[in-house]
Design an enzyme around this catalytic site. Structure first.
Site, PDB file in Angstrom:
ATOM      1  N   ASP A 200       1.065  -1.169  -0.187  1.00 22.39           N
ATOM      2  CA  ASP A 200      -0.052  -0.066   0.002  1.00 22.39           C
ATOM      3  C   ASP A 200       0.911   1.343  -0.017  1.00 22.39           C
ATOM      4  O   ASP A 200       1.575   1.418   0.887  1.00 22.39           O
ATOM      5  CB  ASP A 200      -0.865  -0.152   1.258  1.00 22.39           C
ATOM      6  CG  ASP A 200      -1.846   0.920   1.078  1.00 22.39           C
ATOM      7  OD1 ASP A 200      -1.278   2.374   0.987  1.00 22.39           O
ATOM      8  OD2 ASP A 200      -3.176   1.045   1.581  1.00 22.39           O
ATOM      9  N   HIS A 201       1.210   1.871  -1.114  1.00 19.28           N
ATOM     10  CA  HIS A 201       2.214   2.942  -1.243  1.00 19.28           C
ATOM     11  C   HIS A 201       1.953   4.041  -0.195  1.00 19.28           C
ATOM     12  O   HIS A 201       3.127   4.811   0.095  1.00 19.28           O
ATOM     13  CB  HIS A 201       2.260   3.214  -2.850  1.00 19.28           C
ATOM     14  CG  HIS A 201       1.083   4.388  -3.145  1.00 19.28           C
ATOM     15  ND1 HIS A 201      -0.171   4.154  -3.373  1.00 19.28           N
ATOM     16  CD2 HIS A 201       1.149   5.827  -3.112  1.00 19.28           C
ATOM     17  CE1 HIS A 201      -0.740   4.978  -3.725  1.00 19.28           C
ATOM     18  NE2 HIS A 201       0.030   6.193  -3.499  1.00 19.28           N
ATOM     19  N   HIS A 263      -5.985   2.876   1.384  1.00 17.58           N
ATOM     20  CA  HIS A 263      -4.835   3.931   1.857  1.00 17.58           C
ATOM     21  C   HIS A 263      -5.482   4.518   3.318  1.00 17.58           C
ATOM     22  O   HIS A 263      -4.788   4.989   4.175  1.00 17.58           O
ATOM     23  CB  HIS A 263      -4.800   5.064   0.556  1.00 17.58           C
ATOM     24  CG  HIS A 263      -4.190   4.564  -0.611  1.00 17.58           C
ATOM     25  ND1 HIS A 263      -3.382   3.437  -0.544  1.00 17.58           N
ATOM     26  CD2 HIS A 263      -4.441   4.964  -1.948  1.00 17.58           C
ATOM     27  CE1 HIS A 263      -3.075   3.011  -1.711  1.00 17.58           C
ATOM     28  NE2 HIS A 263      -3.832   4.207  -2.639  1.00 17.58           N
TER      29      HIS A 263
HETATM   30  C1  BG6 Z   1      -3.828   4.739  -6.126  1.00 14.53           C
HETATM   31  C2  BG6 Z   1      -5.242   4.762  -6.781  1.00 14.53           C
HETATM   32  O1  BG6 Z   1      -3.888   3.932  -5.208  1.00 14.53           O
HETATM   33  O2  BG6 Z   1      -3.679   6.019  -5.437  1.00 14.53           O
HETATM   34  C3  BG6 Z   1      -5.235   6.209  -7.758  1.00 14.53           C
HETATM   35  O3  BG6 Z   1      -5.415   3.580  -7.475  1.00 14.53           O
HETATM   36  C4  BG6 Z   1      -4.782   7.460  -6.847  1.00 14.53           C
HETATM   37  O4  BG6 Z   1      -6.474   6.068  -8.082  1.00 14.53           O
HETATM   38  C5  BG6 Z   1      -3.723   7.138  -6.091  1.00 14.53           C
HETATM   39  O5  BG6 Z   1      -4.785   8.455  -7.720  1.00 14.53           O
HETATM   40  C6  BG6 Z   1      -3.176   8.415  -5.296  1.00 14.53           C
HETATM   41  O6  BG6 Z   1      -1.903   8.468  -5.073  1.00 14.53           O
HETATM   42  P1  BG6 Z   1      -1.074   9.489  -4.412  1.00 14.53           P
HETATM   43  O7  BG6 Z   1       0.166   8.742  -3.743  1.00 14.53           O
HETATM   44  O8  BG6 Z   1      -0.974  10.377  -5.471  1.00 14.53           O
HETATM   45  O9  BG6 Z   1      -1.901  10.096  -3.227  1.00 14.53           O
END
Ligand code: BG6
Length: 511
Positions: A200-201, A263
């Protein structure tokens, strides 16, 4: 009010990264789905950042796997990605040596011959370099997860007596509780749980990890971090972009599956969990689980769905969701969701947690705000008539992105012959204290996976508990059709989202 006293020189920040004592053993990183955007924009730049910091073993190979026949152009393309998305200069002394370690292997994900050829290629590296460890990264559409894992097992690539074999799986982990369980069951037939790293980044973001540091490395916040002092918590993940050509994916996902279930639940667990006994994977995971398990079943009336119509974002005209490529003109997919959560435990009982995420909102900002209760006696209430209006409650704002930092709002006396109170803000900015950071969050996660540390990854039980929470809501939503679109692009979502808080006598914080 600028209050950041400490400035750390960029070279000191870099050397702190270099002081990380553990460097993974020699190995091969194999990226399935390597022709996709993620590899070029995030994974290769992140791997190169690790190389720059001396955190990769000298004997490492990176193999991209995808269906298309890309031949030599793959490494060149990755080099371009490192420059463009990694903030790396063309003349970086480590760049060419690193790109030489990148290669490509074309195959279909269901082709037995392809897996045998891949196995042979990896065995060749082992013989030449002793690269016994394996990290398989599944950067593919979710429908391929089970198939690839199954083939890796069938071809004897999922276990090794000589080195550690690990697999990273990108989200989404399932579509609902049932599919998440089925996926977990499929993967666990081949890999043991300690080999599986569900990424989960958000957990790779410094500012998300810092929520734990802020709470548990400081003595002054934790004593007030509970229902006695906190009025409400708000977590927002707002994006100004739309769905960026990902119609088929997004039609099946929607904001709740895309952001809230994963997230935002991860962020919430860090904000709400009890101090773990250590920063070991199991200890942290147990505390996160307790938070999710204590969340009351979500009532539909405590939720809001939205879908964007046309509008103006950042001065530019934007089309509505239903006009996007490969989106149904009658789509019921939500591009915005707001949910009020209640956590039934001693720390949080009675403190509403409002979470929301949306596309095509007024700006890109992800923030956590902790709003404190007003003092028990309002000594300075006559300030309502002053230039700053009513006395404002204290607020801790954790800016996850952009403009990463933390601020504390408090009341101060306005210089005047009167006792007029005005809100002022003490602000900590990452960029000011630690300099600009080119890391994209995947560095830490890739390194941890290579080292076998699962602390910052999602686990099977957590994935299932969070799906258990959201699946009944998603099912309930399918029973009523809404009159979409219900918010204009470039706004803060549907009116009902403000009403959700207004019913409790509260407002979303201005972002
Ligand atoms: C991803 C989603 O997991 O996270 C995307 O699939 C979203 O839809 C993205 O744009 C958002 O990531 P960050 O790091 O830009 O907040």
């Amino acid at each position: 009010m600028a209050t950041t006293e400490i400035k750390i020189a960029p070279e000191d920040v870099a050397s702190a990264a270099g002081a990380h004592e553990r460097i993974p053993e020699p190995g091969v990183v194999v990226i399935f789905g390597a022709s996709g955007d993620l590899t070029k924009r995030k994974l290769l730049p992140a791997l190169f950042h690790l190389e720059q910091q001396g955190l990769l073993p000298e004997k490492i190979r990176i193999v991209g796997v995808a269906r298309r026949d890309l031949g030599d152009s793959f490494a060149k393309d990755m080099r371009a990605g490192i420059l463009e998305f990694g903030g790396v200069k063309e003349d970086d002394e480590k760049l060419e040596g690193f790109v030489d370690k990148v290669s490509y292997h074309a195959m279909n994900f269901d082709d037995d011959g392809g897996y045998e050829a891949l196995k042979e290629k990896l065995a060749g590296y082992d013989k030449e370099l002793g690269t016994k460890n394996r990290l398989f990264y599944l950067a593919v559409a979710p429908e391929y997860f089970s198939d690839i894992v199954d083939h890796l097992g069938k071809h004897g690539m999922a276990k090794s007596d000589e080195g550690a074999v690990r697999v990273i799986i990108e989200k989404p982990f399932g579509h609902d509780l049932e599919s998440a369980k089925a996926l977990n069951a499929d993967i666990s037939k081949v890999f043991a749980e300690e080999q599986i790293f569900r990424i989960d980044h958000y957990l790779g973001k410094e500012t998300v990890q810092n929520v734990l540091v802020f709470r548990f490395a400081n003595g002054i916040f934790e004593p007030v971090w509970n229902r006695n002092y906190i009025d409400n918590v708000q977590i927002t993940a707002a994006e100004s972009i739309g769905i960026e050509g990902r119609g088929p994916f997004y039609e099946k996902a929607g904001a709740t599956r895309d952001i809230l279930q994963n997230h935002l639940m991860e962020v919430l667990s860090f904000v709400a969990m009890e101090p773990p006994v250590s920063f070991e994977s199991d200890a942290v995971r147990q505390e996160k689980l307790k938070v999710w398990k204590a969340i009351r079943p979500i009532k539909e009336e405590n939720t809001v769905r939205g879908q964007y119509g046309p509008g103006t974002v950042g001065g530019k005209e934007a089309i509505g969701y239903r006009q996007e490529d490969r989106v149904s003109p009658e789509s019921q997919t939500e591009t915005f969701a707001a949910v009020k959560l209640e956590i039934d435990n001693w720390r949080w009982a009675g403190v509403p947690i409002y979470i929301r995420a949306g596309k095509r909102l007024a700006k890109r900002v992800t923030e956590v705000t902790i709003q404190f209760k007003q003092p028990p006696m309002r000594l300075f209430d006559k300030a309502t008539s002053g230039p700053c209006g009513e006395v404002q409650p204290n607020l801790i704002t954790m800016r996850i992105q952009p403009d990463e930092g933390i601020s504390l709002r408090f009341g101060a006396k306005l210089p005047s012959p009167d006792m007029t109170v005005c809100p002022v803000v003490m602000d900590f900015k990452y960029a000011q204290a630690f300099g600009a950071n080119t890391a994209n969050g995947y560095e830490r996660l890739l390194l941890d996976a290579m080292l076998g540390d699962g602390t910052l990854f999602a686990h099977r039980d957590g994935v299932e508990v969070t799906w258990e929470l959201f699946t009944p809501l998603l099912e309930a939503w399918t029973k009523t059709k809404l009159d979409f679109p219900n918010y204009d692009s470039g706004t803060w979502g549907p009116k009902a989202s403000d009403e959700l808080l207004a019913r409790d006598g509260r407002k979303w914080q201005k972002l």
